[in-house]
Design an enzyme around this catalytic site. Structure first.
Site, short mmCIF file in Angstrom:
data_model
loop_
_atom_site.label_atom_id
_atom_site.label_comp_id
_atom_site.label_asym_id
_atom_site.label_seq_id
_atom_site.Cartn_x
_atom_site.Cartn_y
_atom_site.Cartn_z
N HIS A 28 -3.11 3.12 -3.71
CA HIS A 28 -2.40 4.08 -2.87
C HIS A 28 -1.46 4.92 -3.73
CE1 HIS A 28 -3.40 2.34 1.21
NE2 HIS A 28 -3.88 1.44 0.37
N CYS A 74 -3.00 8.72 3.25
CA CYS A 74 -2.01 7.89 3.95
C CYS A 74 -1.35 8.70 5.07
CB CYS A 74 -0.97 7.41 2.95
SG CYS A 74 0.55 6.78 3.66
N GLU A 75 -1.33 8.15 6.25
CA GLU A 75 -0.75 8.88 7.37
C GLU A 75 0.77 8.94 7.31
OE1 GLU A 75 -0.40 5.50 10.88
OE2 GLU A 75 -2.31 6.55 10.65
N HIS A 76 1.38 8.16 6.43
CA HIS A 76 2.84 8.16 6.32
C HIS A 76 3.36 9.24 5.38
CE1 HIS A 76 2.30 3.65 7.34
NE2 HIS A 76 2.46 4.35 8.44
N HIS A 77 2.61 9.50 4.28
CA HIS A 77 3.08 10.46 3.29
C HIS A 77 2.06 11.57 3.01
CE1 HIS A 77 5.08 6.55 2.38
NE2 HIS A 77 6.14 7.33 2.35
N CYS A 106 0.78 6.83 -2.70
CA CYS A 106 2.15 6.80 -2.18
C CYS A 106 2.96 5.68 -2.83
CB CYS A 106 2.15 6.66 -0.66
SG CYS A 106 1.36 5.17 -0.03
N GLN A 112 -4.89 1.84 5.54
CA GLN A 112 -6.05 1.08 5.09
C GLN A 112 -6.41 0.00 6.11
OE1 GLN A 112 -5.94 -0.25 0.99
NE2 GLN A 112 -7.36 -1.92 1.40
#
Length: 212
Positions: free
Chosen positions: A170, A101-104, A172, A142
């Site tokens: 996910h 995940c590019e956020h976490h 996250c 995704q």
């Protein structure tokens, strides 16, 4: 004396190292960043069990994010045109993948199902699995990954239509935040005849789900 050695090591670790021609930080920079994160987490990167951890993490990152050094054009370059006029659906399902995940920057793991209607030929079946890895082995969402896979196949194979279904869990969501494990996220992308004709979408979903 130990304090002086540790101070020297910390200073050495935090000095900026040269970057490559593309502006990518050096391996030494990356290992120093891992040591910083270990200290931030509350541990000592100089203790025995963690001494080689920065090297291991950087080596793992080279594999986990190898998609940045891969090319979907090379993966899909070879098309087989001698297929005796075959033009019906080609479906490869249950392609396992893992991404981050590019956020976490924590993993999401799942399966991709890919179908297309050939026009000028077919591609080797393993290539569809490889093109999933090209995009999965990057920092991703995704939704973006699903669109990228469909667009790559559409651009390079020029099929009459592409259908993609991606399902993933996910970390996250299961390891942090709401901490709800076992939740699946489904994303789809349709082009060509799959987008234009809802019955083709039904056929795709039936083939993916109905033959289990």
């Amino acid at each position: 004396m130990d304090a002086i050695v540790n101070l020297y090591r910390r200073d050495r670790d935090e000095r900026p190292a040269p970057q490559d021609a593309a502006g990518r930080p050096s391996r030494e920079d990356a290992e120093a960043a891992v040591r910083t994160l270990i200290r931030w987490a509350g541990d000592d990167p100089e203790r025995e069990g963690l001494l080689d951890t920065p090297k291991r993490v950087v080596k793992a990152y080279e594999e986990l994010f190898s998609g940045y050094r891969a090319s979907e054009a090379e993966v899909l370059a070879k098309v087989f045109e001698e297929v005796e006029g075959y033009g019906d659906i080609v479906l490869v399902r249950d392609i396992p993948f893992h991404s981050h995940c590019e956020h976490h920057m924590v993993p999401f793991v799942g399966k991709a199902h890919i179908a297309y209607y050939p026009s000028r030929g077919v591609v080797g079946l393993s290539k569809l699995a490889r093109v999933v890895d090209v995009f999965a082995k990057r920092l991703q969402t995704q939704e973006t990954m699903t669109a990228q896979i469909a667009n790559a196949i559409d651009d390079f194979l020029k099929p009459r239509g592409v259908a993609i279904l991606v399902e993933a869990e996910h970390m996250c969501m299961s390891m942090r935040g709401v901490q709800k494990g076992g939740v699946s996220t489904l994303t789809t992308q349709f082009t060509g005849v799959f987008r234009e004709d809802p019955t083709e979408q039904v056929r795709f979903m039936t083939l993916v789900r109905g033959l289990r």
